[in-house]
Design a protein around this motif. Structure first.
Motif, PDB file in Angstrom:
ATOM      1  N   THR A 206       0.823  -1.208   0.000  1.00  0.00           N
ATOM      2  CA  THR A 206       0.000   0.000   0.000  1.00  0.00           C
ATOM      3  C   THR A 206       0.855   1.255   0.000  1.00  0.00           C
ATOM      4  N   PHE A 207       1.891   1.285   0.821  1.00  0.00           N
ATOM      5  CA  PHE A 207       2.764   2.457   0.893  1.00  0.00           C
ATOM      6  C   PHE A 207       3.449   2.706  -0.444  1.00  0.00           C
ATOM      7  N   ALA A 208       3.997   1.659  -1.048  1.00  0.00           N
ATOM      8  CA  ALA A 208       4.660   1.800  -2.345  1.00  0.00           C
ATOM      9  C   ALA A 208       3.667   2.220  -3.427  1.00  0.00           C
ATOM     10  N   GLY A 209       2.472   1.659  -3.382  1.00  0.00           N
ATOM     11  CA  GLY A 209       1.452   2.010  -4.357  1.00  0.00           C
ATOM     12  C   GLY A 209       1.012   3.455  -4.249  1.00  0.00           C
ATOM     13  N   ALA A 210       0.914   3.980  -3.011  1.00  0.00           N
ATOM     14  CA  ALA A 210       0.530   5.376  -2.811  1.00  0.00           C
ATOM     15  C   ALA A 210       1.560   6.320  -3.410  1.00  0.00           C
ATOM     16  N   LEU A 211       2.839   6.044  -3.199  1.00  0.00           N
ATOM     17  CA  LEU A 211       3.898   6.879  -3.778  1.00  0.00           C
ATOM     18  C   LEU A 211       3.849   6.845  -5.302  1.00  0.00           C
ATOM     19  N   LEU A 212       3.665   5.659  -5.861  1.00  0.00           N
ATOM     20  CA  LEU A 212       3.591   5.521  -7.315  1.00  0.00           C
ATOM     21  C   LEU A 212       2.397   6.276  -7.872  1.00  0.00           C
ATOM     22  N   PHE A 213       1.260   6.196  -7.191  1.00  0.00           N
ATOM     23  CA  PHE A 213       0.052   6.890  -7.650  1.00  0.00           C
ATOM     24  C   PHE A 213       0.263   8.398  -7.709  1.00  0.00           C
ATOM     25  N   VAL A 214       0.873   8.970  -6.671  1.00  0.00           N
ATOM     26  CA  VAL A 214       1.123  10.414  -6.639  1.00  0.00           C
ATOM     27  C   VAL A 214       2.046  10.812  -7.789  1.00  0.00           C
ATOM     28  N   LEU A 215       3.066  10.005  -8.057  1.00  0.00           N
ATOM     29  CA  LEU A 215       3.982  10.302  -9.158  1.00  0.00           C
ATOM     30  C   LEU A 215       3.264  10.252 -10.510  1.00  0.00           C
ATOM     31  N   VAL A 216       2.388   9.270 -10.692  1.00  0.00           N
ATOM     32  CA  VAL A 216       1.640   9.152 -11.946  1.00  0.00           C
ATOM     33  C   VAL A 216       0.741  10.362 -12.149  1.00  0.00           C
ATOM     34  N   ILE A 217       0.051  10.783 -11.087  1.00  0.00           N
ATOM     35  CA  ILE A 217      -0.833  11.954 -11.184  1.00  0.00           C
ATOM     36  C   ILE A 217      -0.017  13.197 -11.521  1.00  0.00           C
ATOM     37  N   GLY A 218       1.131  13.356 -10.861  1.00  0.00           N
ATOM     38  CA  GLY A 218       1.931  14.562 -11.057  1.00  0.00           C
ATOM     39  C   GLY A 218       2.600  14.655 -12.407  1.00  0.00           C
ATOM     40  N   PHE A 219       3.101  13.533 -12.922  1.00  0.00           N
ATOM     41  CA  PHE A 219       3.918  13.584 -14.140  1.00  0.00           C
ATOM     42  C   PHE A 219       3.189  13.138 -15.404  1.00  0.00           C
ATOM     43  N   LEU A 220       2.144  12.349 -15.268  1.00  0.00           N
ATOM     44  CA  LEU A 220       1.436  11.855 -16.448  1.00  0.00           C
ATOM     45  C   LEU A 220       0.038  12.454 -16.614  1.00  0.00           C
ATOM     46  N   VAL A 221      -0.693  12.560 -15.510  1.00  0.00           N
ATOM     47  CA  VAL A 221      -2.078  13.023 -15.588  1.00  0.00           C
ATOM     48  C   VAL A 221      -2.174  14.539 -15.621  1.00  0.00           C
ATOM     49  N   SER A 253      -8.751   7.211 -10.901  1.00  0.00           N
ATOM     50  CA  SER A 253      -7.994   7.556  -9.694  1.00  0.00           C
ATOM     51  C   SER A 253      -8.597   6.888  -8.466  1.00  0.00           C
ATOM     52  N   ALA A 254      -9.923   6.930  -8.365  1.00  0.00           N
ATOM     53  CA  ALA A 254     -10.594   6.268  -7.248  1.00  0.00           C
ATOM     54  C   ALA A 254     -10.357   4.766  -7.285  1.00  0.00           C
ATOM     55  N   LEU A 255     -10.420   4.203  -8.480  1.00  0.00           N
ATOM     56  CA  LEU A 255     -10.185   2.762  -8.637  1.00  0.00           C
ATOM     57  C   LEU A 255      -8.758   2.392  -8.249  1.00  0.00           C
ATOM     58  N   ALA A 256      -7.791   3.213  -8.671  1.00  0.00           N
ATOM     59  CA  ALA A 256      -6.385   2.913  -8.393  1.00  0.00           C
ATOM     60  C   ALA A 256      -6.098   2.940  -6.899  1.00  0.00           C
ATOM     61  N   THR A 257      -6.565   3.976  -6.197  1.00  0.00           N
ATOM     62  CA  THR A 257      -6.282   4.060  -4.763  1.00  0.00           C
ATOM     63  C   THR A 257      -7.009   2.968  -3.987  1.00  0.00           C
ATOM     64  N   ASP A 258      -8.196   2.618  -4.429  1.00  0.00           N
ATOM     65  CA  ASP A 258      -8.896   1.528  -3.774  1.00  0.00           C
ATOM     66  C   ASP A 258      -8.168   0.204  -3.999  1.00  0.00           C
ATOM     67  N   TYR A 259      -7.624   0.027  -5.192  1.00  0.00           N
ATOM     68  CA  TYR A 259      -6.921  -1.213  -5.534  1.00  0.00           C
ATOM     69  C   TYR A 259      -5.655  -1.375  -4.704  1.00  0.00           C
ATOM     70  N   ILE A 260      -4.934  -0.280  -4.444  1.00  0.00           N
ATOM     71  CA  ILE A 260      -3.679  -0.387  -3.708  1.00  0.00           C
ATOM     72  C   ILE A 260      -3.895  -0.425  -2.197  1.00  0.00           C
ATOM     73  N   GLY A 261      -5.141  -0.303  -1.749  1.00  0.00           N
ATOM     74  CA  GLY A 261      -5.421  -0.468  -0.333  1.00  0.00           C
ATOM     75  C   GLY A 261      -5.785   0.796   0.400  1.00  0.00           C
ATOM     76  N   LEU A 262      -5.740   1.952  -0.280  1.00  0.00           N
ATOM     77  CA  LEU A 262      -6.222   3.199   0.305  1.00  0.00           C
ATOM     78  C   LEU A 262      -7.680   3.383  -0.094  1.00  0.00           C
ATOM     79  N   TYR A 263      -8.418   4.129   0.695  1.00  0.00           N
ATOM     80  CA  TYR A 263      -9.819   4.352   0.365  1.00  0.00           C
ATOM     81  C   TYR A 263      -9.912   5.213  -0.890  1.00  0.00           C
TER      82      TYR A 263
END
Length: 433
Positions: A206-221, A253-263
């Motif tokens: 979950t921790f690793a997934g959260a960091l990756l998600f933030v990077l994807v939002i910042g640099f790709l989205v 985005s909602a699907l991704a965070t839910d998938y990695i274990g964050l609400y």
């Protein structure tokens, strides 16, 4: 139940929830509480505490398991959209280094101290309230997390209703609450992993997934959002095609965070933070999404957990003393340490107490944690009821503590003038403050 029958019952349930939320939301404003608190209470009243107790047959038909499954999807969709709007409305002009440092310090103390007190309560009542076969380590992590959580979505709604989202107090509270809740959900992933598979890997992933998600939002989205924003500012209108793309990104985005274990709420919020701060673009999004989210979708979220809550168990006096001890520890751990931390950062005692009172609110996030604990057999039904009461008491206390701390003359309107932001808009109203 066939699809047509399910459709009819779901619509009937939604009508009841929306009307009940409006009635309770209006009534509670007469005693100085935000509408959102009334909406939360309306959900509890619709559950087995009142409606299910008086009319059990009607309640079981109107809120059957099939209906709850549909409501679960709808309410989480609404919450994700709402938190996207909240993230979009935050004014970066107030994100000064001093505020970020204060939010960081507040997040650490506001999570660590309540967590330790929750762990102490778990050690104290392990034999009383733990689920069958649950080890004390799992129980300590769980109750510590329950103490550390802050009602991020509800806090955002309260601040929005009181026009405090972009004030110094509002920004500090939201930033700190968001960090505290991310930490809490990561801790919760450890708990569920241990309860199911006795493994710590759930939290690490979950921790690793959260960091990756933030990077994807910042640099790709974000570059995609910038292009949409540029076209919207040029045409002074957000096209349906661009709105569809924003909604698709929001759902992903909602699907991704839910998938990695964050609400899923955090997916919407992070995407909202990535929205370019251009007035036409923000106003167009808010105008198209605000009303239907606040009036129809969001009350479903506030009602859903209430439908699974039964406060009648407090007729059993055997849990009264542990309940009072747990409430005292939770309030002192969150309100007390947050107040001291903010005061140490240079705020006045009034401002420190106001922020402490806001962050002490647990709201529906506590109810979600309680339901998760009951679902995985980590806690007993009695502790579930205590956590529900904690959610209600701390949320009801948020605005009274705020108003008492700031003084009667410092009610929301005057606070907003005192701490006037660079730009402030109540979720899309066509004005600059």
């Amino acid at each position: 139940m066939n699809n047509l029958d399910l459709f009819v019952v779901v619509i009937a349930a939604m009508v009841v929830i929306i009307l009940m939320a409006q009635i309770c939301g209006k009534l509670i404003t007469y005693i100085g509480q935000p509408r959102v608190v009334g909406e939360m209470v309306s959900g509890v009243l619709l559950g087995p505490t009142l409606f299910g107790s008086i009319w059990p047959d009607l309640s079981s038909q109107l809120f059957s398991d099939e209906v709850k499954s549909v409501l679960f999807v709808l309410c989480n969709l609404g919450l994700s959209i709402y938190m996207f709007l909240i993230g979009m409305e935050i004014d970066y002009g107030l994100f000064k280094r001093s505020t970020l440092r204060q939010a960081g310090a507040l997040s650490v103390t506001g999570t660590a101290v309540p967590f330790l007190l929750g762990g102490f309560a778990a050690w104290l009542y392990y034999d009383n309230f733990t689920g069958e076969g649950i080890e004390i380590t799992t129980f300590v992590l769980y109750l510590g997390t329950a103490f550390a959580i802050t009602a991020f979505p509800m806090l955002a709604r309260i601040l929005q209703e009181q026009n405090l989202v972009n004030t110094k107090i509002g920004v500090l509270s939201l930033l700190s609450a968001s960090v505290q809740d991310v930490i809490s959900w990561i801790l919760l992933s450890f708990v569920t992993a241990m309860a199911i598979s006795k493994s710590y890997m759930g939290g690490i992933v979950t921790f690793a997934g959260a960091l990756l998600f933030v990077l994807v939002i910042g640099f790709l989205v974000r570059p995609v959002l910038v292009k949409i924003c540029t076209a919207t500012e040029k045409d002074a209108n957000l096209s349906q095609g661009h709105l569809a793309l924003v909604l698709a990104l929001l759902l992903l985005s909602a699907l991704a965070t839910d998938y990695i274990g964050l609400y899923s709420v955090f997916g919407g919020f992070v995407l909202g933070l990535a929205i370019p701060r251009k007035p036409v673009f923000i106003e167009e999004l808010a105008t198209k999404l605000k009303d239907i989210t606040l009036v129809m979708f969001l009350p479903l979220f506030f009602a859903f957990s209430g439908l699974n809550t039964n406060l009648l168990v407090f007729n059993n006096l055997a849990i009264a003393i542990p309940c009072l001890v747990i409430l005292a520890l939770s309030v002192s751990g969150k309100y007390g340490i947050c107040t001291l931390t903010v005061k140490a950062a240079g705020y006045s005692w009034r401002e420190a107490s106001a922020i402490g009172g806001l962050l002490n609110s647990r709201g529906l996030m506590e109810l979600l944690i309680a339901n998760i604990g009951l679902l995985y057999g980590v806690i007993s039904q009695d502790l579930f009821s205590i956590l529900v009461l904690m959610a209600i008491v701390t949320t009801l206390g948020a605005m009274p503590i705020y108003n008492l701390s700031m003084g009667v003359a410092s009610a929301p309107t005057k606070v907003k003038k005192k701490l006037q932001p660079v730009y402030n808009r109540d979720m899309g109203e066509k004005q600059l403050q």
